[in-house]
Design an enzyme around this catalytic site. Sequence first.
Site, PDB file in Angstrom:
ATOM      1  CG  HIS A   1      -1.995  -0.984   1.209  1.00  0.00           C
ATOM      2  ND1 HIS A   1      -3.029  -0.978   2.114  1.00  0.00           N
ATOM      3  CD2 HIS A   1      -2.222  -2.031   0.382  1.00  0.00           C
ATOM      4  CE1 HIS A   1      -3.845  -1.979   1.861  1.00  0.00           C
ATOM      5  NE2 HIS A   1      -3.370  -2.641   0.812  1.00  0.00           N
TER       6      HIS A   1
ATOM      7  CE1 TYR B   1      -5.512   4.029  11.355  1.00  0.00           C
ATOM      8  CE2 TYR B   1      -5.052   3.890   9.006  1.00  0.00           C
ATOM      9  CZ  TYR B   1      -4.778   3.522  10.304  1.00  0.00           C
ATOM     10  OH  TYR B   1      -3.755   2.636  10.556  1.00  0.00           O
TER      11      TYR B   1
ATOM     12  N   PRO C   1      -3.245   0.141  18.681  1.00  0.00           N
ATOM     13  CG  PRO C   1      -5.077  -1.192  18.158  1.00  0.00           C
ATOM     14  CD  PRO C   1      -4.403  -0.520  19.315  1.00  0.00           C
TER      15      PRO C   1
ATOM     16  CE  LYS D   1       4.521   3.402  13.289  1.00  0.00           C
ATOM     17  NZ  LYS D   1       4.883   3.037  11.933  1.00  0.00           N
TER      18      LYS D   1
ATOM     19  CE1 TYR E   1      -0.875   4.059   9.654  1.00  0.00           C
ATOM     20  CE2 TYR E   1       0.134   2.797   7.884  1.00  0.00           C
ATOM     21  CZ  TYR E   1      -0.889   2.972   8.799  1.00  0.00           C
ATOM     22  OH  TYR E   1      -1.902   2.055   8.876  1.00  0.00           O
TER      23      TYR E   1
END
Length: 390
Positions: free
Chosen positions: A72, A200, A292, A296, A384
């Site tokens: 991604h 998200y 979460p 990580k 990220y």
Amino acid sequence: MRTQVGIVGAGPAGLMLSHLLHLRGIDSVVIECRSRDHIERRVRAGVLEQGSVDLLHAAGLGDRLSREGARHEGIELRFAGAAYRVPMTELTGRAITVYGQQEVVKDLVAARIASGGRIVFEVDDVSLHGLDSEAPLIRFRHDGREVELHCDFVAGCDGSHGVSRSSVPEGVLTTYERGYPFAWLGVLAAAPPAVEELVYAHHERGFALYSLRSPEISRLYLQVDPAEDLDRWPDERIWSELRTRLETVPGWTVNTGPILEKSITPMRSLVVEPMRWQRLFLAGDAVHIVPPTGAKGMNLALADVALLGAAFADWYAHGRTELLDDYSPTALRRVWRAQHFSWWMTSMLHRLDGHDPYEARLQLSTLRYLATSRSYATSLAENYVGLPDV
């Protein structure tokens, strides 16, 4: 039994450490309280940072990852009826790969067994002894027999409820912890994902996340109260709430299907310092836990043991202690960066305790800034996909 490094816990940290040591000619034994079937089926994290992907490939574990992992190059943020894509690869040159933790574990177990590695499953009554001596000892029961494992070092990779951390004398470790007033209701569904990248969603009813595991399987999450009862969440209610929180973009709908698994996970942040005491080295969830939201947990565990494997290799090859001595402070720099990022993502996206309208406005302001500032979006993307060095 005798080995060089005794490893407690057959999660990603313990198994990867054993494999890295094998590649350097160092013997290890891994002990695990659960069965092989259990650890290979247990659904956990599913996002690998670029550095974790690179580590798996460098360790010769990238074949199935390359075939089945989904690369991604961005994530999507949804808020206030709009969607904004963070183009992570465009901003950083790096990406993430969606590949379940249980798949990483399967690959590691298969690699260790194929190379003659020793993994002892279904042990109990584990205890650690002589950690402050040059001859540590791990005692446990297996198949009804008392076993002693003699080693040079012990690696505690057995999570926050394992015996390793509790074997350190009182007063040595300092714990930093934060609880959150919400949990995640996670479901695994036999439904083709309606997205190509993770979504998200910030919503007045609470956070939602749309993830995926394969072209046929979706992984979805809802923010709920930590005391919520799963029995109050039949499939119909789950899909209804997911549609409410995710279908905020015109013309887009959630794909539904049979729910295969569902669970509720409380959220907390935890760091224990230092990550070493004498001949005991702690890694992964044994010393740090993150919510979460920032993806990580597994990545930190892999980063820990990459450092630890190199430190053991330097000690066995050259007798040097510098990398062993530097293990905890070096690992903790990455841990605290990930802690901050995970806290920031969590605080920005979840409905906070008390539904404070001031906090809600700050969240929307932050999200709008991300949608309009390339610099701010780059900071999110860098964290990220994983910072190479911290």
